[in-house]
Design an enzyme around this catalytic site. Structure first.
Site, PDB file in Angstrom:
ATOM      1  CD1 TRP A   1     -18.446 -25.627  20.175  1.00  0.00           C
ATOM      2  CD2 TRP A   1     -16.678 -26.988  19.950  1.00  0.00           C
ATOM      3  NE1 TRP A   1     -18.866 -26.922  20.424  1.00  0.00           N
ATOM      4  CE2 TRP A   1     -17.798 -27.772  20.296  1.00  0.00           C
ATOM      5  CE3 TRP A   1     -15.446 -27.621  19.767  1.00  0.00           C
ATOM      6  CZ2 TRP A   1     -17.739 -29.154  20.456  1.00  0.00           C
ATOM      7  CZ3 TRP A   1     -15.376 -28.998  19.922  1.00  0.00           C
ATOM      8  CH2 TRP A   1     -16.510 -29.759  20.261  1.00  0.00           C
TER       9      TRP A   1
ATOM     10  CG  ASP B   1     -25.879 -30.558  19.001  1.00  0.00           C
ATOM     11  OD1 ASP B   1     -24.784 -31.118  18.949  1.00  0.00           O
ATOM     12  OD2 ASP B   1     -26.629 -30.614  19.990  1.00  0.00           O
TER      13      ASP B   1
HETATM   14  C1  FRU Z   1     -25.578 -32.793  21.762  1.00  0.00           C
HETATM   15  C2  FRU Z   1     -25.609 -31.834  22.927  1.00  0.00           C
HETATM   16  C3  FRU Z   1     -27.049 -31.484  23.280  1.00  0.00           C
HETATM   17  C4  FRU Z   1     -26.919 -30.154  23.947  1.00  0.00           C
HETATM   18  C5  FRU Z   1     -25.788 -29.516  23.182  1.00  0.00           C
HETATM   19  C6  FRU Z   1     -24.911 -28.631  24.006  1.00  0.00           C
HETATM   20  O1  FRU Z   1     -24.422 -32.770  21.034  1.00  0.00           O
HETATM   21  O2  FRU Z   1     -24.931 -32.374  24.041  1.00  0.00           O
HETATM   22  O3  FRU Z   1     -27.709 -32.450  24.056  1.00  0.00           O
HETATM   23  O4  FRU Z   1     -28.087 -29.390  23.846  1.00  0.00           O
HETATM   24  O5  FRU Z   1     -25.030 -30.576  22.627  1.00  0.00           O
HETATM   25  O6  FRU Z   1     -24.013 -27.947  23.212  1.00  0.00           O
END
Ligand code: FRU
Length: 453
Positions: free
Chosen positions: A19, A22
């Protein structure tokens, strides 16, 4: 769990397997573009977040490096969440969020941590540098994440997503002389955002552009249909007050699948997660879930964010009017249609006759339809456009227009007049026909296949 990736996009970044979400720490260091990303290498579902790592010289051909950050220390026990990379003293530094949950899997603490690397490959963790005690009174320690760091006049600044207890999204500004000791400056908007929580703030100082995402954002008359949205705000942080002076705002992408867009440190380049929370991900069966958008060159003109894709491609195959039809095969690369005085436009992409994805100019706007694109993608959205696989983007109506379409195995990114509409598609094997019907005073179609080394 051990997973193998058996089918993948040609030039969009995915994890080696598993997976991803971000993009993190986008930076040019030691002659290469470095892209890190939120990664669970052990499953095709979100889980304990690592920082995956790839590098490239042309933003198109990517090479995997070892995982940069692995969770498990006291300060990042259950995850190394999103953050930034910055070069300082010739070294590469990462500031990220350490995630700590309770036995029920709920967030109880999110703290900001620092790591350092000499070679840009292996990282040494320094632990927590901003914690609960550094939060101003009344802010929730379990929703405090995604630091973006930059240098201004010899001082490091960081914006971090936050929330007041019982409130909605906020962005806090901190400053530091050395990346280790941080001081709170201000809450940059000083009021709640419409979204339940802000995520992944990004500030590109050169352009005066702030980006951030909002979870559970009301649709605001059908503008934000994805439930979770990404905004840009043009304006500047006033360092004397710690407030953001906003001039204008807009939506980053009009498609189904862009989240957490980030800019490269000190460069007008952007990448986002080419996916969205709360959707099924049909590529799980190929051993991966989630990818990143193509890199985009960004600029700001008249208060608006403009994006154009960067993909390294071969020579153009060109077809021109006066007839109004093109039949081609296009799967991995960039298609460009230039037209003067456009009257009508309709394009079927990734088609095998029965399955296809369509882009049409209808009623003065671009209408994207993935309802017949292949495997069904469903989300939590209840509105009729979302249920019917539709997304819309304003049409410039300019006398001369250029439509640019970036296509890869599982995605379509459409650009016109700096706006973008990006979505995943999961077409059947071999669906690569393209049919364009266009009416204009003059037009030209070009296809460039991606240059994969
Ligand atoms: C955004 C998020 C961030 C966090 C990350 C966790 O997509 O929720 O706020 O750091 O993904 O994977």
């Amino acid at each position: 769990m051990s997973i193998t990736k058996i089918k993948a996009p040609a030039f969009h970044i995915t994890g080696e397997a598993g997976w991803i979400n971000d993009p993190n720490g986008l930076i040019f260091f030691n002659g290469k573009y470095h892209v890190f990303y939120q990664h669970n290498p052990n499953d095709v579902k979100w889980g304990p977040m690592h920082w995956g790592h790839v590098v490239s010289e042309d933003l198109t051909n990517w090479e995997y490096l070892p995982i940069a950050l692995t969770p498990g220390d006291d300060f990042d026990k259950n995850g190394c969440f999103s953050g930034t990379a910055i070069v300082h003293g010739g070294k590469l530094w990462i500031m990220y969020t350490g995630f700590i949950e309770n036995s029920g899997g709920e967030s109880i603490r999110q703290v900001q941590c620092l790591a350092e690397s000499i070679d840009g490959v292996t990282f040494k963790k320094h632990g927590m540098v901003i914690g609960e005690k550094d939060l101003p009174e009344g802010y929730a320690p379990e929703d405090f994440r995604d630091p973006k760091v930059w240098l201004h006049d010899g001082v490091f600044y960081s914006i971090i997503a936050a929330r007041k207890i019982g409130g909605r999204g906020r962005i806090l500004l901190y400053k530091s002389k050395d990346l280790f000791k941080w001081e709170f400056v201000n809450d940059i908007f000083g009021k709640d955002s419409p979204g339940a929580m802000i995520e992944c703030p990004d500030y590109n100082e050169d352009m005066g552009c702030l980006l951030f995402c909002e979870q559970f954002q009301p649709s605001e008359n059908g503008i934000h249909l994805n439930i979770h949205t990404c905004r840009y705000c043009i304006g500047r942080i006033d360092y004397s007050t710690g407030r953001f002076n906003e001039e204008s705002r807009g939506i980053v992408d009009y498609g189904f699948d862009v989240y957490a867009p980030q800019t490269f440190a000190g460069k007008p380049l952007l990448m986002g997660w080419l996916n969205m929370w709360d959707r099924n991900v049909p590529s799980e069966k190929y051993g991966f879930a989630g990818m990143l958008t193509a890199a985009r060159r960004i600029s700001v003109k008249d208060g608006r964010l403009y994006q154009e894709p960067i993909v390294s491609c071969g020579e153009a195959i060109v077809k021109e009017g006066p007839g109004g039809e093109v039949k081609d095969n296009a799967l991995k690369g960039v298609v460009t249609v230039k037209a003067s005085e456009l009257e009508s436009f309709s394009m079927k992409m990734r088609s095998n006759g029965e399955s296809y994805t369509e882009l049409t100019l209808k009623g003065g706007e671009w209408v994207f339809d993935r309802s017949r694109s292949g495997e069904a993608i469903s989300g939590a959205e209840k509105d009729s456009d979302s249920q019917n696989g539709i997304r819309r983007m304003p049409y410039s109506g300019n006398k001369e227009i250029t439509v640019t379409i970036v296509m890869d195995e599982f995605s379509i990114e459409i650009f016109e007049d700096g706006r973008s509409l990006t979505s995943t598609v999961y077409p059947p094997e071999g669906a690569d026909a393209l049919e364009l019907t266009v009416k204009a005073a003059k037009w030209q179609y070009e296809r460039r296949d991606v240059n994969i080394k």
